[in-house]
Design an enzyme around this catalytic site. Structure first.
Site, PDB file in Angstrom:
ATOM      1  N   LYS A 181       0.860  -1.214   0.000  1.00 45.91           N
ATOM      2  CA  LYS A 181       0.000   0.000   0.000  1.00 45.91           C
ATOM      3  C   LYS A 181       0.884   1.249   0.000  1.00 45.91           C
ATOM      4  O   LYS A 181       0.637   2.200  -0.739  1.00 45.91           O
ATOM      5  CB  LYS A 181      -0.879   0.009   1.241  1.00 45.91           C
ATOM      6  CG  LYS A 181      -1.475   1.372   1.575  1.00 45.91           C
ATOM      7  CD  LYS A 181      -2.293   1.396   2.822  1.00 45.91           C
ATOM      8  CE  LYS A 181      -1.520   1.563   4.087  1.00 45.91           C
ATOM      9  NZ  LYS A 181      -1.155   2.938   4.444  1.00 45.91           N
ATOM     10  N   ASN A 182       1.958   1.230   0.813  1.00 41.64           N
ATOM     11  CA  ASN A 182       2.773   2.432   0.977  1.00 41.64           C
ATOM     12  C   ASN A 182       3.752   2.674  -0.168  1.00 41.64           C
ATOM     13  O   ASN A 182       4.443   3.687  -0.181  1.00 41.64           O
ATOM     14  CB  ASN A 182       3.478   2.416   2.338  1.00 41.64           C
ATOM     15  CG  ASN A 182       2.445   2.531   3.457  1.00 41.64           C
ATOM     16  OD1 ASN A 182       1.280   2.863   3.218  1.00 41.64           O
ATOM     17  ND2 ASN A 182       2.860   2.240   4.675  1.00 41.64           N
TER      18      ASN A 182
ATOM     19  N   ARG B  42      -3.904  10.734   5.028  1.00 44.44           N
ATOM     20  CA  ARG B  42      -2.729  11.590   5.103  1.00 44.44           C
ATOM     21  C   ARG B  42      -1.864  11.492   3.850  1.00 44.44           C
ATOM     22  O   ARG B  42      -1.308  12.483   3.384  1.00 44.44           O
ATOM     23  CB  ARG B  42      -1.911  11.185   6.328  1.00 44.44           C
ATOM     24  CG  ARG B  42      -0.630  11.923   6.467  1.00 44.44           C
ATOM     25  CD  ARG B  42       0.175  11.402   7.625  1.00 44.44           C
ATOM     26  NE  ARG B  42       1.515  11.900   7.540  1.00 44.44           N
ATOM     27  CZ  ARG B  42       1.867  13.122   7.926  1.00 44.44           C
ATOM     28  NH1 ARG B  42       0.947  13.923   8.408  1.00 44.44           N
ATOM     29  NH2 ARG B  42       3.113  13.534   7.812  1.00 44.44           N
TER      30      ARG B  42
ATOM     31  N   CYS C 257      -4.544  11.856  13.161  1.00 45.74           N
ATOM     32  CA  CYS C 257      -5.347  10.632  13.138  1.00 45.74           C
ATOM     33  C   CYS C 257      -5.071   9.903  14.456  1.00 45.74           C
ATOM     34  O   CYS C 257      -4.502  10.472  15.379  1.00 45.74           O
ATOM     35  CB  CYS C 257      -4.948   9.779  11.945  1.00 45.74           C
ATOM     36  SG  CYS C 257      -3.275   9.195  12.079  1.00 45.74           S
TER      37      CYS C 257
ATOM     38  N   ARG D  14       0.148  14.620  13.132  1.00 46.02           N
ATOM     39  CA  ARG D  14       1.094  14.230  12.073  1.00 46.02           C
ATOM     40  C   ARG D  14       1.329  15.456  11.184  1.00 46.02           C
ATOM     41  O   ARG D  14       0.715  15.622  10.165  1.00 46.02           O
ATOM     42  CB  ARG D  14       0.527  13.034  11.289  1.00 46.02           C
ATOM     43  CG  ARG D  14       0.401  11.806  12.192  1.00 46.02           C
ATOM     44  CD  ARG D  14      -0.196  10.626  11.486  1.00 46.02           C
ATOM     45  NE  ARG D  14       0.697  10.086  10.473  1.00 46.02           N
ATOM     46  CZ  ARG D  14       0.320   9.074   9.676  1.00 46.02           C
ATOM     47  NH1 ARG D  14      -0.900   8.596   9.760  1.00 46.02           N
ATOM     48  NH2 ARG D  14       1.147   8.597   8.777  1.00 46.02           N
TER      49      ARG D  14
ATOM     50  N   ASP E 240       4.794   0.165  12.019  1.00 40.87           N
ATOM     51  CA  ASP E 240       3.504  -0.426  11.615  1.00 40.87           C
ATOM     52  C   ASP E 240       3.375  -1.872  12.067  1.00 40.87           C
ATOM     53  O   ASP E 240       2.292  -2.436  12.036  1.00 40.87           O
ATOM     54  CB  ASP E 240       3.341  -0.354  10.091  1.00 40.87           C
ATOM     55  CG  ASP E 240       3.207   1.075   9.631  1.00 40.87           C
ATOM     56  OD1 ASP E 240       3.412   1.333   8.434  1.00 40.87           O
ATOM     57  OD2 ASP E 240       2.942   1.942  10.484  1.00 40.87           O
TER      58      ASP E 240
ATOM     59  N   ILE F 270       8.221   6.347  16.979  1.00 42.52           N
ATOM     60  CA  ILE F 270       7.826   7.125  15.802  1.00 42.52           C
ATOM     61  C   ILE F 270       6.511   7.884  16.018  1.00 42.52           C
ATOM     62  O   ILE F 270       6.417   9.069  15.723  1.00 42.52           O
ATOM     63  CB  ILE F 270       7.685   6.197  14.558  1.00 42.52           C
ATOM     64  CG1 ILE F 270       8.880   5.270  14.404  1.00 42.52           C
ATOM     65  CG2 ILE F 270       7.416   7.031  13.295  1.00 42.52           C
ATOM     66  CD1 ILE F 270      10.136   5.846  13.816  1.00 42.52           C
TER      67      ILE F 270
ATOM     68  N   ARG G 142      -8.509  -0.311   4.649  1.00 42.58           N
ATOM     69  CA  ARG G 142      -7.673   0.744   4.046  1.00 42.58           C
ATOM     70  C   ARG G 142      -6.323   0.166   3.612  1.00 42.58           C
ATOM     71  O   ARG G 142      -5.756   0.575   2.617  1.00 42.58           O
ATOM     72  CB  ARG G 142      -7.405   1.872   5.065  1.00 42.58           C
ATOM     73  CG  ARG G 142      -8.585   2.761   5.326  1.00 42.58           C
ATOM     74  CD  ARG G 142      -8.192   3.957   6.197  1.00 42.58           C
ATOM     75  NE  ARG G 142      -7.059   4.671   5.597  1.00 42.58           N
ATOM     76  CZ  ARG G 142      -6.518   5.761   6.159  1.00 42.58           C
ATOM     77  NH1 ARG G 142      -6.992   6.217   7.302  1.00 42.58           N
ATOM     78  NH2 ARG G 142      -5.501   6.384   5.584  1.00 42.58           N
TER      79      ARG G 142
END
Ligand code: EPZ
Length: 435
Positions: free
Chosen positions: A22-23, A93, A117, A122, A305, A327, A396
């Site tokens: 996804k990223n 974001r 969020c 952020r 994550d 983080i 998502r």
């Protein structure tokens, strides 16, 4: 709103196909709009975030659709609007990547400030500082970031701390700037490298991606091309932990083992048996997980994550583990794990987890994407039934997570409430036919 109903206790067994990252998908779909001419992107996960970024770019004038073999086509030639939709951008974001795109393509960008969020505030101050360094004037008015530059000029930019989004956004803007840009203290995540390789395949001139100094020699134009993105290391890590928490045996197919080094190390410390192939990983867990201490860090450190799924496994581990999150502020979901009997104490950026022999099912709510995954994992081992709400958050970033788990033997079903179709159904049709 959709819900998941899970009855725990079944060890997962079988092969799971890991989807595209996804990223990587999000910045690469945006980057495709920097080019002239069509790009065809493969291995794009059909999750809600991919739909959202696609709808934002369609709203700006690009043509984007999935063909029948799930390849994503992007034709940016009609992209001529510089004001991004407030409602769509606020959902995610990563939409802020369109700021770098619009500045580079149109010399002008009006993009809503992405809200905070569940991971805490952020900010995008590093992004804005970078745009100014490239010669843009930047202001914030009525919730919009307004940036303008008759010409972007390459320069040296030191990014305050390792930031994936800032590195990606500035790579996008610098790829079509005049002259050379040096991004110092750049993020080294595999998704940053994936974006750089894709941009170079379109004619960009980017060197050093994957190190902390990235050199971008700006070019006048880029041309659309075909590209297949990397597999999702966080989805792969999530299934590795799912195997550990249920005591099963899995083959993860279509993975890049070297992108999972830190997760593999920590899972082995927790007692999982892991065998790496070229593009697959075999995981076996035939004992209760052992307690392991973890500190999250930028790549190649332990991914933030992966913190939430890993904590779910530590909740039933043999012993006490200490997990430090460096983080984001992302322990809100621990309250939900406590409903299932987890014994976790959170002090500022650290969680102290006393492993319990067994969790029990309960009604819980996902507070963010990875928290949702953690609750699913906890439910897979909990005694009795767990009902998880907020499933659209899980959708998502995980493609068909419940379906993949069911195919591995999990007792899991999705209940969707008729009155509100999830964003996924709503957005799919417009992307399934060519404009
Ligand atoms: C990306 O977020 C990922 N999202 C996140 O994944 C991931 O957790 C994060 O990188 C860290 O790896 C996408 O790629 C779409 P950062 P990003 O900029 O780019 C601070 C998921 O679940 N910061 O690397 O937003 C920031 O607050 C998501 O898939 C500033 O202060 O993260 C954080 O503390 C969650 N100012 C740190 O830097 C800025 O201008 C690192 O954030 C930018 C960032």
């Amino acid at each position: 709103m959709a819900k998941l109903l899970i009855r725990g206790g079944t060890p997962l067994k079988g092969t799971v196909n890991i989807s595209g990252a996804k990223n990587s998908a999000l910045p690469i779909i945006v980057a495709a709009c920097l080019a002239d001419g069509e790009s065809v992107l493969e291995n794009i996960p059909q999750g809600i975030d991919v739909y959202t970024i696609s709808m934002i770019l369609k709203d700006l004038g690009a043509q984007i659709w999935f063909d029948e073999s799930k390849r994503l086509h992007v034709i940016p030639d009609g992209l001529d609007r510089y004001q991004a939709s407030y409602d769509l951008v606020r959902r995610m974001r990563a939409s802020f990547y369109v700021a770098g795109l619009l500045l580079a393509r149109l010399g002008r960008a009006e993009v809503p400030l992405p809200g905070g969020c569940a991971l805490g505030s952020r900010p995008v101050d590093y992004h804005l500082k970078g745009f100014q360094a490239l010669g843009a004037t930047v202001s914030i008015e009525h919730g919009y970031v307004k940036a303008e530059a008759s010409e972007l000029v390459g320069t040296k930019i030191y990014i305050n701390r390792s930031s994936v989004g800032t590195t990606m956004n500035l790579m996008l803007a610098a790829s079509r700037a005049k002259g050379t840009t040096l991004l110092e203290n750049a993020a080294k995540e595999p998704e940053v490298v994936d974006l750089a390789i894709y941009l170079n395949s379109m004619g960009a001139r980017i060197r050093g991606a994957g190190t902390d100094i990235i050199r971008v020699d700006g070019v006048d134009s880029l041309k659309g091309t075909e590209y297949s993105i990397i597999s999702d290391r966080i989805e792969a890590g999530t299934f590795m932990v799912a195997c550990g928490i249920t005591g099963g045996e899995l083959l993860l197919a279509n993975v890049v083992p070297e992108h999972l080094r830190s997760t593999i190390m920590k899972c082995e410390e927790a007692g999982l048996e892991i065998e790496e192939g070229i593009s697959e990983i075999k995981v076996r867990a035939n004992q209760r997980p052992l307690a392991v201490d973890v500190e999250t860090a930028p790549y190649p450190g332990f991914a933030t994550d992966m913190q939430q799924p890993f904590v779910a496994m530590m909740a039933v581990a043999d012993g006490t583990s200490v997990i430090r999150e460096t983080i984001f502020d992302r322990f809100r979901y621990v309250d939900e794990l406590r409903r299932m009997g987890a014994d976790i104490k959170v002090e500022r950026d650290t969680a102290i987890i006393r492993g319990v022999p067994e969790l029990t099912g309960a009604p819980v709510e996902a507070t963010d994407l990875r928290a949702g995954a953690a609750l699913v994992l906890a439910a897979l081992t909990a005694k009795g039934e767990t009902e998880i709400s907020g499933v659209e958050l899980i959708d998502r970033g995980y493609e068909h997570l419940d379906k993949k788990l069911r195919q591995l033997g999990a007792d899991i079903e999705r209940i969707s409430d008729d009155c509100e179709e999830s964003l996924m159904e709503h957005l799919t049709p417009p992307l399934m036919e060519r404009l």
